[in-house]
Design a protein around this motif. Structure first.
Motif, PDB file in Angstrom:
ATOM      1  N   HIS A 166       0.823  -1.211   0.000  1.00 14.46           N
ATOM      2  CA  HIS A 166       0.000   0.000   0.000  1.00 14.46           C
ATOM      3  C   HIS A 166       0.859   1.264   0.000  1.00 14.46           C
ATOM      4  O   HIS A 166       0.348   2.367  -0.017  1.00 14.46           O
ATOM      5  N   ARG A 167       2.162   1.104  -0.009  1.00 10.91           N
ATOM      6  CA  ARG A 167       3.097   2.231  -0.009  1.00 10.91           C
ATOM      7  C   ARG A 167       3.956   2.190  -1.267  1.00 10.91           C
ATOM      8  O   ARG A 167       4.206   1.123  -1.822  1.00 10.91           O
ATOM      9  N   SER A 168       4.427   3.352  -1.661  1.00 11.61           N
ATOM     10  CA  SER A 168       5.319   3.426  -2.807  1.00 11.61           C
ATOM     11  C   SER A 168       6.685   2.877  -2.410  1.00 11.61           C
ATOM     12  O   SER A 168       7.313   3.365  -1.464  1.00 11.61           O
ATOM     13  N   ALA A 169       7.153   1.870  -3.122  1.00  4.75           N
ATOM     14  CA  ALA A 169       8.440   1.250  -2.816  1.00  4.75           C
ATOM     15  C   ALA A 169       9.514   1.652  -3.811  1.00  4.75           C
ATOM     16  O   ALA A 169      10.583   1.046  -3.851  1.00  4.75           O
ATOM     17  N   ASP A 170       9.244   2.689  -4.601  1.00  5.78           N
ATOM     18  CA  ASP A 170      10.188   3.104  -5.638  1.00  5.78           C
ATOM     19  C   ASP A 170      11.555   3.468  -5.078  1.00  5.78           C
ATOM     20  O   ASP A 170      12.577   3.187  -5.698  1.00  5.78           O
TER      21      ASP A 170
ATOM     22  N   ASN B  86       6.018  -3.139 -10.395  1.00  3.78           N
ATOM     23  CA  ASN B  86       4.753  -3.196 -11.124  1.00  3.78           C
ATOM     24  C   ASN B  86       3.859  -4.323 -10.617  1.00  3.78           C
ATOM     25  O   ASN B  86       2.644  -4.160 -10.519  1.00  3.78           O
ATOM     26  N   GLU B  87       4.463  -5.445 -10.282  1.00  3.62           N
ATOM     27  CA  GLU B  87       3.689  -6.566  -9.731  1.00  3.62           C
ATOM     28  C   GLU B  87       3.052  -6.170  -8.399  1.00  3.62           C
ATOM     29  O   GLU B  87       1.878  -6.447  -8.158  1.00  3.62           O
ATOM     30  N   ARG B  88       3.813  -5.513  -7.556  1.00  2.00           N
ATOM     31  CA  ARG B  88       3.299  -5.071  -6.258  1.00  2.00           C
ATOM     32  C   ARG B  88       2.122  -4.115  -6.443  1.00  2.00           C
ATOM     33  O   ARG B  88       1.116  -4.216  -5.751  1.00  2.00           O
ATOM     34  N   LYS B  89       2.251  -3.187  -7.391  1.00  3.12           N
ATOM     35  CA  LYS B  89       1.165  -2.239  -7.651  1.00  3.12           C
ATOM     36  C   LYS B  89      -0.079  -2.947  -8.164  1.00  3.12           C
ATOM     37  O   LYS B  89      -1.202  -2.627  -7.749  1.00  3.12           O
ATOM     38  N   ARG B  90       0.107  -3.895  -9.080  1.00  2.00           N
ATOM     39  CA  ARG B  90      -1.048  -4.633  -9.614  1.00  2.00           C
ATOM     40  C   ARG B  90      -1.747  -5.427  -8.525  1.00  2.00           C
ATOM     41  O   ARG B  90      -2.977  -5.478  -8.467  1.00  2.00           O
ATOM     42  N   ILE B  91      -0.991  -6.052  -7.654  1.00  3.92           N
ATOM     43  CA  ILE B  91      -1.594  -6.819  -6.559  1.00  3.92           C
ATOM     44  C   ILE B  91      -2.368  -5.875  -5.642  1.00  3.92           C
ATOM     45  O   ILE B  91      -3.514  -6.157  -5.271  1.00  3.92           O
ATOM     46  N   TRP B  92      -1.758  -4.746  -5.274  1.00  5.18           N
ATOM     47  CA  TRP B  92      -2.440  -3.822  -4.370  1.00  5.18           C
ATOM     48  C   TRP B  92      -3.720  -3.281  -4.995  1.00  5.18           C
ATOM     49  O   TRP B  92      -4.769  -3.247  -4.353  1.00  5.18           O
TER      50      TRP B  92
ATOM     51  N   GLY C 226      21.833  -0.313  -3.863  1.00  6.63           N
ATOM     52  CA  GLY C 226      20.857  -0.685  -4.886  1.00  6.63           C
ATOM     53  C   GLY C 226      19.430  -0.709  -4.363  1.00  6.63           C
ATOM     54  O   GLY C 226      19.179  -0.697  -3.154  1.00  6.63           O
ATOM     55  N   ARG C 227      18.522  -0.729  -5.309  1.00  6.88           N
ATOM     56  CA  ARG C 227      17.102  -0.741  -4.970  1.00  6.88           C
ATOM     57  C   ARG C 227      16.675  -2.116  -4.473  1.00  6.88           C
ATOM     58  O   ARG C 227      17.238  -3.130  -4.860  1.00  6.88           O
ATOM     59  N   LEU C 228      15.651  -2.114  -3.641  1.00  6.91           N
ATOM     60  CA  LEU C 228      15.131  -3.367  -3.097  1.00  6.91           C
ATOM     61  C   LEU C 228      14.343  -4.139  -4.143  1.00  6.91           C
ATOM     62  O   LEU C 228      14.426  -5.365  -4.214  1.00  6.91           O
ATOM     63  N   PHE C 229      13.570  -3.417  -4.994  1.00  8.16           N
ATOM     64  CA  PHE C 229      12.753  -4.054  -6.028  1.00  8.16           C
ATOM     65  C   PHE C 229      13.111  -3.500  -7.395  1.00  8.16           C
ATOM     66  O   PHE C 229      13.319  -2.299  -7.550  1.00  8.16           O
ATOM     67  N   ASN C 230      13.148  -4.378  -8.397  1.00  3.86           N
ATOM     68  CA  ASN C 230      13.346  -3.897  -9.769  1.00  3.86           C
ATOM     69  C   ASN C 230      11.995  -3.447 -10.330  1.00  3.86           C
ATOM     70  O   ASN C 230      10.966  -3.560  -9.663  1.00  3.86           O
ATOM     71  N   GLU C 231      11.990  -2.932 -11.563  1.00  2.00           N
ATOM     72  CA  GLU C 231      10.756  -2.387 -12.153  1.00  2.00           C
ATOM     73  C   GLU C 231       9.660  -3.436 -12.267  1.00  2.00           C
ATOM     74  O   GLU C 231       8.487  -3.148 -12.018  1.00  2.00           O
ATOM     75  N   THR C 232      10.008  -4.642 -12.634  1.00  2.00           N
ATOM     76  CA  THR C 232       9.015  -5.714 -12.759  1.00  2.00           C
ATOM     77  C   THR C 232       8.357  -6.003 -11.413  1.00  2.00           C
ATOM     78  O   THR C 232       7.130  -6.128 -11.326  1.00  2.00           O
TER      79      THR C 232
END
Length: 138
Positions: free
Chosen positions: A85-89, A107-113, A98-104
């Motif tokens: 429910h939070r932006s993880a960008d 996007n998966e996290r956003k689609r699930i939310w 480095g980032r914790l999550f890549n772009e894929t």
């Protein structure tokens, strides 16, 4: 997925056309999914959120709105536990760079939310618990 797809199986004979009874197509697959869920819901995972949303969607399809509400609620709580429910960008690995999550993954996290949000709005509106109908302060 198999529980949902069972409704489209031409070989699946309808046990009854009585509208007062629920359709049994896919019940066996749903029962198996419940066994797997019982072993895995203690650890929050994106795949479990997706499974819970599919289980809720299946229950909507057969008219079991109370059970759908339960599965979707579980998916929402698990998604919140994962921070969907939070932006993880901007989330980074502390000390590792480095980032914790890549772009894929983002996007998966956003689609699930947003799947959780849409399913919650649909079910709550259907059973008369729409947020807009609640008085302020509740």
């Amino acid at each position: 997925m198999y529980a949902i797809a069972s409704r489209y199986d031409d070989n699946e004979a309808l046990s009854t056309l009585d509208p007062s009874t629920m359709w049994e197509a896919g019940d066996e697959y749903l029962d198996r999914a419940k066994v797997i869920l019982d072993r895995s819901y203690a650890s929050s995972r994106a795949s479990t959120c997706q499974s819970l949303l599919l289980m809720g969607y299946r229950e909507i399809g057969i008219g079991a709105m109370a059970q759908a509400w339960t599965y979707i609620g579980m998916a929402i709580r698990m998604a919140q536990d994962l921070g969907m429910h939070r932006s993880a960008d901007g989330w980074e690995r502390v000390g590792l760079g480095g980032r914790l999550f890549n772009e894929t993954e983002l996007n998966e996290r956003k689609r699930i939310w947003f799947g959780c949000v849409i399913m919650d709005k649909y079910v709550s509106t259907y059973i008369g618990l729409s947020f807009m109908s609640l008085p302020f302060g509740l």
